[in-house]
Design an enzyme around this catalytic site. Structure first.
Site, PDB file in Angstrom:
ATOM      1  N   ASP A   1     -17.408   7.132  -1.276  1.00 47.21           N
ATOM      2  CA  ASP A   1     -16.126   7.055  -0.557  1.00 47.21           C
ATOM      3  C   ASP A   1     -15.822   8.456  -0.024  1.00 47.21           C
ATOM      4  OD1 ASP A   1     -13.677   6.178   0.423  1.00 47.21           O
ATOM      5  OD2 ASP A   1     -12.654   6.266  -1.509  1.00 47.21           O
TER       6      ASP A   1
ATOM      7  N   CYS B   1     -16.504   1.705   1.016  1.00 54.36           N
ATOM      8  CA  CYS B   1     -15.353   0.842   1.300  1.00 54.36           C
ATOM      9  C   CYS B   1     -14.860   1.017   2.739  1.00 54.36           C
ATOM     10  CB  CYS B   1     -14.235   1.124   0.307  1.00 54.36           C
ATOM     11  SG  CYS B   1     -13.573   2.800   0.444  1.00 54.36           S
TER      12      CYS B   1
ATOM     13  N   GLN C   1     -10.247  -4.028  -3.113  1.00 52.57           N
ATOM     14  CA  GLN C   1     -11.508  -3.489  -2.589  1.00 52.57           C
ATOM     15  C   GLN C   1     -12.650  -3.750  -3.564  1.00 52.57           C
ATOM     16  OE1 GLN C   1     -12.076  -1.570   0.453  1.00 52.57           O
ATOM     17  NE2 GLN C   1     -14.119  -2.204  -0.164  1.00 52.57           N
TER      18      GLN C   1
ATOM     19  N   ARG D   1     -13.754  -8.542   2.434  1.00 56.55           N
ATOM     20  CA  ARG D   1     -12.338  -8.334   2.104  1.00 56.55           C
ATOM     21  C   ARG D   1     -11.537  -9.575   2.486  1.00 56.55           C
ATOM     22  NH1 ARG D   1     -10.317  -3.119   1.924  1.00 56.55           N
ATOM     23  NH2 ARG D   1      -8.423  -4.130   1.162  1.00 56.55           N
TER      24      ARG D   1
ATOM     25  N   HIS E   1      -7.528   0.694  -6.252  1.00 61.40           N
ATOM     26  CA  HIS E   1      -7.734  -0.151  -5.064  1.00 61.40           C
ATOM     27  C   HIS E   1      -8.410  -1.458  -5.525  1.00 61.40           C
ATOM     28  CE1 HIS E   1      -7.896  -1.232  -0.993  1.00 61.40           C
ATOM     29  NE2 HIS E   1      -8.754  -0.368  -0.505  1.00 61.40           N
TER      30      HIS E   1
ATOM     31  N   ARG F   1       0.881  -1.183   0.000  1.00 65.48           N
ATOM     32  CA  ARG F   1       0.000   0.000   0.000  1.00 65.48           C
ATOM     33  C   ARG F   1       0.909   1.220   0.000  1.00 65.48           C
ATOM     34  NH1 ARG F   1      -5.218   1.583   3.591  1.00 65.48           N
ATOM     35  NH2 ARG F   1      -6.055   0.135   2.061  1.00 65.48           N
TER      36      ARG F   1
HETATM   37  N1   CP Z   1     -11.196  -0.035   2.737  1.00 67.44           N
HETATM   38  C1   CP Z   1      -9.916  -0.063   3.138  1.00 67.44           C
HETATM   39  O1   CP Z   1      -9.011  -0.339   2.359  1.00 67.44           O
HETATM   40  O2   CP Z   1      -9.738   0.221   4.452  1.00 67.44           O
HETATM   41  P1   CP Z   1      -8.349   0.432   5.205  1.00 67.44           P
HETATM   42  O3   CP Z   1      -7.785   1.751   4.753  1.00 67.44           O
HETATM   43  O4   CP Z   1      -8.736   0.422   6.664  1.00 67.44           O
HETATM   44  O5   CP Z   1      -7.427  -0.697   4.863  1.00 67.44           O
HETATM   45  N1  NVA Z   2     -10.060   6.720  -1.238  1.00 68.54           N
HETATM   46  C1  NVA Z   2      -9.680   6.298   0.087  1.00 68.54           C
HETATM   47  C2  NVA Z   2      -9.870   4.827   0.248  1.00 68.54           C
HETATM   48  C3  NVA Z   2      -9.512   4.300   1.604  1.00 68.54           C
HETATM   49  C4  NVA Z   2      -9.685   2.831   1.705  1.00 68.54           C
HETATM   50  C5  NVA Z   2      -8.227   6.692   0.336  1.00 68.54           C
HETATM   51  O1  NVA Z   2      -7.393   6.502  -0.548  1.00 68.54           O
HETATM   52  O2  NVA Z   2      -7.936   7.191   1.424  1.00 68.54           O
END
Ligand code: CP
Ligand code: NVA
Length: 312
Positions: A222, A262, A133, A290, A130, A103
């Site tokens: 989101d 999400c 997700q 997930r 993502h 990530r």
């Molecule tokens: N939805 C998601 O990826 O959540 P986190 O940022 O908690 O991993």
């Molecule tokens: N769009 C959000 C998703 C988090 C899971 C971010 O990137 O923070």
């Protein structure tokens, strides 16, 4: 077969179907308390350059349930924080582990990791995409409605990583996707352009949230400011007025609409408490899935042969 999952485009529609079916099987086995350890002796390195609750816990628990082990690595406690390159990190980790989940900020960083790793690399979120997700979300729709093709899925809010991956998903799997984003906050131009060029289903990008959700089977949203955009939060709140998923907006959709997010949510901004805790919301089932879908992804990518063995 591609041994990395950097974008949904790394999977064919057939492979996605295999993963969804496997996730269903793994979920049933888990609920029945059946043990299944196909990744015994295998380790997944998880590199987090941004925070996480769901991704970290679901991958770590998933590896444990599959009989393997997961290593949490953050930027500050590894040499990445002192400037060791992604390429060298990828080459070194590949000597120890059987898969890498990353990530990070730029998609290029994820791609560089995959280029230099000899083990599968999974994108656990970048600024651009993502994929895990959205594969899980498609599983949730399939689980709740028995299908995803032919449905109208709406996405209301920021044209961010989640929105971009929804477009990839709609293009790969052929469901209708209507996105309503404020002017200036649309999804990535090249992703939209490819979708409009190649789509067999309707992929529509507009500014009117009501039109996007009208008759929809699913509404997604989101946060308005993603990780790394905290400094723009106040300005974004102003720009996103009219894009909140609230009871008035949900009324435009089908009576049995599924409302998805999400998570994490900024309650009272992109979604109200009333909707998030209301009868249409499936956000916590979505979060649970997930785990099951990523277990299916892990067995798909790490289960049989390692990437370097497959290439020999
Ligand atoms: N939805 C998601 O990826 O959540 P986190 O940022 O908690 O991993
Ligand atoms: N769009 C959000 C998703 C988090 C899971 C971010 O990137 O923070």
């Amino acid at each position: 077969m591609n041994r990395d999952l950097l974008t949904i485009y790394d999977l064919t529609p057939g492979e996605i179907e295999v993963i969804l079916n496997k996730a269903k099987e793994l979920k049933e086995m888990h609920l029945q308390g059946e043990l299944y350890h196909p990744l015994e002796g295998k380790t997944l390195a998880m590199i987090f350059e941004k925070p996480s609750t769901r991704t970290r816990v679901s991958f770590e628990v998933g590896m444990h349930q599959l009989g393997g082990h997961a290593l949490f690595l953050n930027r500050q406690d590894t040499q990445l924080g002192r400037g060791e390159t992604i390429a060298d990190t990828a080459r070194v980790l590949s000597r120890y582990v059987d898969g890498i989940m990353v990530r990070t900020f730029s998609q290029e960083r994820v791609e560089e990791m995959a280029r230099f790793a000899s083990v599968p690399v999974i994108n656990g979120l970048s600024d651009l995409l993502h994929p895990c997700q959205i594969l899980s979300d498609i599983f949730t729709i399939w689980e709740k409605r028995g299908e995803y093709r032919g449905l109208k899925v709406a996405y209301v809010g920021d044209g961010n990583n989640v929105a971009n991956s929804w477009i990839n998903g709609a293009l790969r799997l052929g469901f209708d996707l209507w996105l309503a984003c404020p002017p200036g906050f649309e999804p990535r131009q090249e992703i939209v352009a490819r979708a409009l060029r190649e789509a067999s289903s309707r992929i529509v990008l507009i500014h009117d949230a009501k039109e996007a959700v009208e008759g929809a089977h699913v509404i997604n949203t989101d946060v308005w400011a993603s990780m790394g955009q905290e400094g723009e939060h106040q300005e974004r709140i102003k720009a996103f007025q009219g894009y909140q998923v609230n009871a008035d907006l949900v009324r435009w959709a089908r009576d049995d609409v599924l409302v998805m997010h999400c998570l994490p949510a900024h309650r009272g901004e992109e979604i109200t408490d009333e909707v998030m805790d209301g009868p249409h919301s499936v956000v916590f089932d979505q979060a649970e899935n997930r785990l099951h879908v990523q277990k299916a992804i892990l067995t798909h990518l790490m289960g049989e042969r390692r990437k370097d063995e497959a290439e020999r």
